[in-house]
Write a protein that holds these residues in place. Sequence first.
Motif, PDB file in Angstrom:
ATOM      1  N   ASP A 152       0.817  -1.222   0.000  1.00 59.11           N
ATOM      2  CA  ASP A 152       0.000   0.000   0.000  1.00 59.11           C
ATOM      3  C   ASP A 152       0.849   1.270   0.000  1.00 59.11           C
ATOM      4  O   ASP A 152       0.367   2.341  -0.382  1.00 59.11           O
ATOM      5  N   ILE A 158       1.126   8.241  -1.876  1.00 61.24           N
ATOM      6  CA  ILE A 158       1.198   7.863  -0.462  1.00 61.24           C
ATOM      7  C   ILE A 158       2.472   8.422   0.169  1.00 61.24           C
ATOM      8  O   ILE A 158       2.434   8.960   1.297  1.00 61.24           O
ATOM      9  N   ALA A 180      -1.077   4.852   8.242  1.00 65.28           N
ATOM     10  CA  ALA A 180      -1.222   4.316   6.891  1.00 65.28           C
ATOM     11  C   ALA A 180      -1.242   2.793   6.885  1.00 65.28           C
ATOM     12  O   ALA A 180      -1.911   2.177   6.043  1.00 65.28           O
ATOM     13  N   TRP A 184      -4.644   3.349   4.723  1.00 65.76           N
ATOM     14  CA  TRP A 184      -3.987   4.416   3.973  1.00 65.76           C
ATOM     15  C   TRP A 184      -4.963   5.532   3.589  1.00 65.76           C
ATOM     16  O   TRP A 184      -4.568   6.659   3.360  1.00 65.76           O
ATOM     17  N   LEU A 188      -4.540   9.801   3.591  1.00 64.73           N
ATOM     18  CA  LEU A 188      -4.874  10.730   2.519  1.00 64.73           C
ATOM     19  C   LEU A 188      -5.901  11.760   2.970  1.00 64.73           C
ATOM     20  O   LEU A 188      -5.855  12.923   2.550  1.00 64.73           O
TER      21      LEU A 188
END
Length: 216
Positions: A152, A158, A180, A184, A188
């Motif tokens: 991820d 990211i 995260a 994740w 964001l």
Amino acid sequence: MKQTDFIAELEFLTTEQGGRNNPAHSGYRPHIEFDNYPDYLTSGQQTYIGQKTVELGTKVKAEIAIIGTEYFSKRLYKNMEFKFCEGSRTIGFGKIIEIINADLKCEDDIDQKTINLNLYPTDIKNRLKSDYRKNYGEAIWCIQKALISNKDFRSNRILRALIYTGNKDIVHLKKMIELARTDWRDLLLNAEYEHPNKRVRNFDNEFGKENIKASR
């Protein structure tokens, strides 16, 4: 002697090419710089296969035992190239032909650009350096481990969100990495939104171009 980590083909430079002045003997332990990992030097003890001495300007197969194996966990691969050095002087070049230590072997068919922070866009590396300064090495280490352990994390978006929400503080950066790992999308949300429904940044874009212009 430490257990063998991999077997490599080595090529020693001649003295005229800038190499050693004398032949090398089994047990020689120069520094190693792996291809695309210039940020971390390790030392690698060379045990030559079928001979005890290698003449300059020749090739030899050798068992290599490195220190700092934790750093290279899941990063090495067959045909990976490296150079070996005495201080700043390059003595020769090598190529991995077999990995013995399974902990060092990266996933099969993985794109190195997704797991090696050194191969990510320049704006990401520059922002890390400017934001974390004296903690730059630790910041790289923390993010690099995340890239290796969790798919991820393997996106420009990211990584930029991590660096931004880390707020130039290594402790907070580590907290954002853990956030995260859990989800994740929460990272964001913290990085790109002012309110749940108002997106003001887009970290698909480079640092300096991430702000979304307000529509009239």
